[in-house]
Design a protein around this motif. Structure first.
Motif, PDB file in Angstrom:
ATOM      1  N   UNK A 107       0.823  -1.208   0.000  1.00 46.53           N
ATOM      2  CA  UNK A 107       0.000   0.000   0.000  1.00 46.53           C
ATOM      3  C   UNK A 107       0.858   1.260   0.000  1.00 46.53           C
ATOM      4  N   UNK A 108       1.968   1.217   0.731  1.00 46.29           N
ATOM      5  CA  UNK A 108       2.869   2.372   0.773  1.00 46.29           C
ATOM      6  C   UNK A 108       3.450   2.653  -0.604  1.00 46.29           C
ATOM      7  N   UNK A 109       3.903   1.612  -1.272  1.00 49.20           N
ATOM      8  CA  UNK A 109       4.449   1.803  -2.620  1.00 49.20           C
ATOM      9  C   UNK A 109       3.383   2.337  -3.558  1.00 49.20           C
ATOM     10  N   UNK A 110       2.162   1.818  -3.426  1.00 49.67           N
ATOM     11  CA  UNK A 110       1.079   2.289  -4.286  1.00 49.67           C
ATOM     12  C   UNK A 110       0.756   3.756  -4.054  1.00 49.67           C
ATOM     13  N   UNK A 111       0.778   4.205  -2.810  1.00 46.96           N
ATOM     14  CA  UNK A 111       0.500   5.606  -2.509  1.00 46.96           C
ATOM     15  C   UNK A 111       1.606   6.513  -3.047  1.00 46.96           C
ATOM     16  N   UNK A 112       2.857   6.086  -2.901  1.00 43.26           N
ATOM     17  CA  UNK A 112       3.970   6.877  -3.428  1.00 43.26           C
ATOM     18  C   UNK A 112       3.890   6.977  -4.947  1.00 43.26           C
ATOM     19  N   UNK A 113       3.619   5.850  -5.597  1.00 40.68           N
ATOM     20  CA  UNK A 113       3.537   5.855  -7.063  1.00 40.68           C
ATOM     21  C   UNK A 113       2.361   6.705  -7.547  1.00 40.68           C
ATOM     22  N   UNK A 114       1.225   6.612  -6.877  1.00 41.77           N
ATOM     23  CA  UNK A 114       0.055   7.406  -7.273  1.00 41.77           C
ATOM     24  C   UNK A 114       0.339   8.898  -7.127  1.00 41.77           C
ATOM     25  N   UNK A 115       1.051   9.271  -6.061  1.00 37.54           N
ATOM     26  CA  UNK A 115       1.374  10.686  -5.883  1.00 37.54           C
ATOM     27  C   UNK A 115       2.337  11.157  -6.971  1.00 37.54           C
ATOM     28  N   UNK A 116       3.302  10.306  -7.325  1.00 34.10           N
ATOM     29  CA  UNK A 116       4.237  10.657  -8.396  1.00 34.10           C
ATOM     30  C   UNK A 116       3.479  10.844  -9.710  1.00 34.10           C
ATOM     31  N   UNK A 117       2.516   9.991  -9.993  1.00 35.68           N
ATOM     32  CA  UNK A 117       1.730  10.105 -11.226  1.00 35.68           C
ATOM     33  C   UNK A 117       0.958  11.412 -11.282  1.00 35.68           C
ATOM     34  N   UNK A 118       0.547  11.924 -10.117  1.00 37.20           N
ATOM     35  CA  UNK A 118      -0.219  13.176 -10.086  1.00 37.20           C
ATOM     36  C   UNK A 118       0.672  14.400 -10.292  1.00 37.20           C
ATOM     37  N   UNK A 119       1.896  14.366  -9.776  1.00 31.56           N
ATOM     38  CA  UNK A 119       2.728  15.580  -9.798  1.00 31.56           C
ATOM     39  C   UNK A 119       3.718  15.602 -10.952  1.00 31.56           C
ATOM     40  N   UNK A 120       4.038  14.440 -11.536  1.00 34.30           N
ATOM     41  CA  UNK A 120       5.037  14.411 -12.603  1.00 34.30           C
ATOM     42  C   UNK A 120       4.489  15.117 -13.839  1.00 34.30           C
ATOM     43  N   UNK A 121       5.376  15.741 -14.581  1.00 32.23           N
ATOM     44  CA  UNK A 121       4.968  16.448 -15.782  1.00 32.23           C
ATOM     45  C   UNK A 121       4.706  17.920 -15.549  1.00 32.23           C
ATOM     46  N   UNK A 122       4.594  18.348 -14.301  1.00 32.04           N
ATOM     47  CA  UNK A 122       4.425  19.760 -14.032  1.00 32.04           C
ATOM     48  C   UNK A 122       5.770  20.462 -14.186  1.00 32.04           C
ATOM     49  N   UNK A 123       5.772  21.758 -14.032  1.00 30.40           N
ATOM     50  CA  UNK A 123       6.994  22.530 -14.273  1.00 30.40           C
ATOM     51  C   UNK A 123       7.878  22.529 -13.042  1.00 30.40           C
ATOM     52  N   UNK A 124       8.223  21.328 -12.591  1.00 35.97           N
ATOM     53  CA  UNK A 124       9.124  21.193 -11.462  1.00 35.97           C
ATOM     54  C   UNK A 124       9.762  19.806 -11.489  1.00 35.97           C
ATOM     55  N   UNK A 125      10.937  19.700 -10.891  1.00 35.73           N
ATOM     56  CA  UNK A 125      11.612  18.411 -10.783  1.00 35.73           C
ATOM     57  C   UNK A 125      10.969  17.632  -9.641  1.00 35.73           C
ATOM     58  N   UNK A 126      10.721  16.344  -9.863  1.00 39.05           N
ATOM     59  CA  UNK A 126      10.144  15.486  -8.836  1.00 39.05           C
ATOM     60  C   UNK A 126      11.220  14.544  -8.314  1.00 39.05           C
ATOM     61  N   UNK A 127      11.439  14.567  -6.995  1.00 36.54           N
ATOM     62  CA  UNK A 127      12.445  13.713  -6.354  1.00 36.54           C
ATOM     63  C   UNK A 127      11.722  12.747  -5.433  1.00 36.54           C
ATOM     64  N   UNK A 128      11.868  11.457  -5.666  1.00 36.66           N
ATOM     65  CA  UNK A 128      11.252  10.437  -4.826  1.00 36.66           C
ATOM     66  C   UNK A 128      12.290   9.898  -3.854  1.00 36.66           C
ATOM     67  N   UNK A 129      12.104  10.187  -2.577  1.00 37.96           N
ATOM     68  CA  UNK A 129      13.024   9.762  -1.522  1.00 37.96           C
ATOM     69  C   UNK A 129      12.389   8.608  -0.765  1.00 37.96           C
ATOM     70  N   UNK A 130      12.768   7.396  -1.131  1.00 39.69           N
ATOM     71  CA  UNK A 130      12.266   6.210  -0.453  1.00 39.69           C
ATOM     72  C   UNK A 130      13.304   5.100  -0.611  1.00 39.69           C
ATOM     73  N   UNK A 131      13.051   3.962   0.042  1.00 38.87           N
ATOM     74  CA  UNK A 131      14.015   2.856  -0.054  1.00 38.87           C
ATOM     75  C   UNK A 131      14.126   2.373  -1.492  1.00 38.87           C
ATOM     76  N   UNK A 132      12.970   2.164  -2.160  1.00 40.16           N
ATOM     77  CA  UNK A 132      12.948   1.724  -3.563  1.00 40.16           C
ATOM     78  C   UNK A 132      13.894   0.548  -3.778  1.00 40.16           C
ATOM     79  N   UNK A 133      13.774  -0.443  -2.890  1.00 39.78           N
ATOM     80  CA  UNK A 133      14.749  -1.538  -2.877  1.00 39.78           C
ATOM     81  C   UNK A 133      14.420  -2.662  -3.845  1.00 39.78           C
TER      82      UNK A 133
END
Length: 311
Positions: free
Chosen positions: A56-82
């Motif tokens: 669920x945590x990974x799904x929430x992080x990915x969903x948030x990235x999908x919402x914010x990516x593509x806007x006029x800003x750099x998106x940095x995902x800080x997680x284990x991503x192991x």
């Protein structure tokens, strides 16, 4: 704007590296958004306490990235991503958005990570069983994998988690800035390129009444460009043929076409291809396009790109 994914052992210094990257981006007038578990009000021990919670945590992080990516800003995902499979999902998100992507591996020894974890306050510390589980399941990134490339490795220095990562962070920032400003034709291995949406990552679109005609015309434009390129090569192998992702009538072989923000498509021909063979490939592509991808083709440019990929 690109997606920058941080990965590493728990308590390896990723948050420090991410904050430094965000600060350096802002200093160069590039706004950056840092996304992590606390951003989504997730407590790390609870987020990774079980398989279901971790999913669920990974799904929430990915969903948030999908919402914010593509806007006029750099998106940095800080997680284990192991898990490499999850990094592949993030790469697909960037590809679907048609943006750029890079992976930053914060490479810190597990023993050092354990010591940094123990020195944290009680409320910010991973429980020992959760730390051991995440550290034991960490899959190191490999630059040979497309979802781990371009790969930048940072070694936090100084023996403390407060280290800013030295020149490694500055190198990552400089490389990402170059990736956003340099031409697509750049051949440097560490420079990210614009990811192109594919049939698997493109969102389904409504079909217009003339879609089939547009697909047919786009494929014919590619066939005409190849024939013209081979004619210019005195009926020999055309070597490299470039196609501009532009409306019908502006696509041509290398050296022709209109200027566009979309990089040109390239097709390598090592032998002469007859018109009959090209027509046969075109008919096969049209069958696939109308049966499988008919609802996914947004316009003639998408059809042209997919036919070149098919060839």
């Amino acid at each position: 704007m690109p997606l920058v994914v941080l990965c590493g052992q728990p308590c390896s210094g990723k948050s420090t590296i991410g904050a430094k990257l965000a600060s350096l981006f802002q200093e160069t007038a590039l706004p950056a958004e840092l996304v992590d578990e606390p951003t989504l009000n997730l407590e790390r021990n609870a987020a990774y306490s079980s398989v279901v919670n971790e999913k669920n945590t990974r799904g929430k992080l990915r969903s948030h990235i999908e919402r914010v990516i593509g806007r006029k800003r750099v998106t940095i995902l800080d997680s284990v991503n192991n898990i490499k499979g999850y990094r592949y999902e993030l790469w697909c998100v960037a590809r679907a958005a048609g943006t750029r992507y890079c992976l930053v591996h914060v490479d810190t020894d597990t023993q050092v990570c354990a010591a940094w974890n123990s020195s944290r306050p009680e409320g910010e510390r991973y429980r020992q069983e959760i730390f051991d589980d995440l550290a034991g399941r960490f899959e190191r990134p490999d630059a040979k994998n497309r979802w781990d490339a371009p790969l930048f490795t940072v070694h936090p220095a100084g023996g403390s988690e407060d280290s800013e990562g030295g020149e490694g962070v500055d190198d990552v920032l400089a490389a990402i800035v170059r990736a956003m400003t340099e031409e697509q034709a750049n051949t440097q291995t560490r420079v990210a390129k614009d990811l192109t949406p594919t049939m698997a990552t493109t969102t389904a679109a409504l079909s217009a009444t003339n879609t089939l005609q547009e697909i047919d015309q786009a494929a014919q434009d590619v066939v005409n460009a190849i024939i013209e390129a081979q004619a210019a090569a005195m009926c020999g192998a055309a070597s490299l043929v470039r196609f501009a992702c532009a409306p019908a009538g502006t696509t041509g072989a290398s050296g022709t076409g209109t200027t566009s923000s979309t990089p040109p498509l390239e097709l390598e021909l090592r032998r002469h291809v007859t018109l009959a063979e090209l027509r046969r490939h075109k008919r096969s592509f049209l069958k696939l396009a109308t049966k499988i991808t008919f609802a996914r083709l947004h316009d003639a440019a998408a059809a042209r790109r997919m036919f070149v990929d098919y060839l």
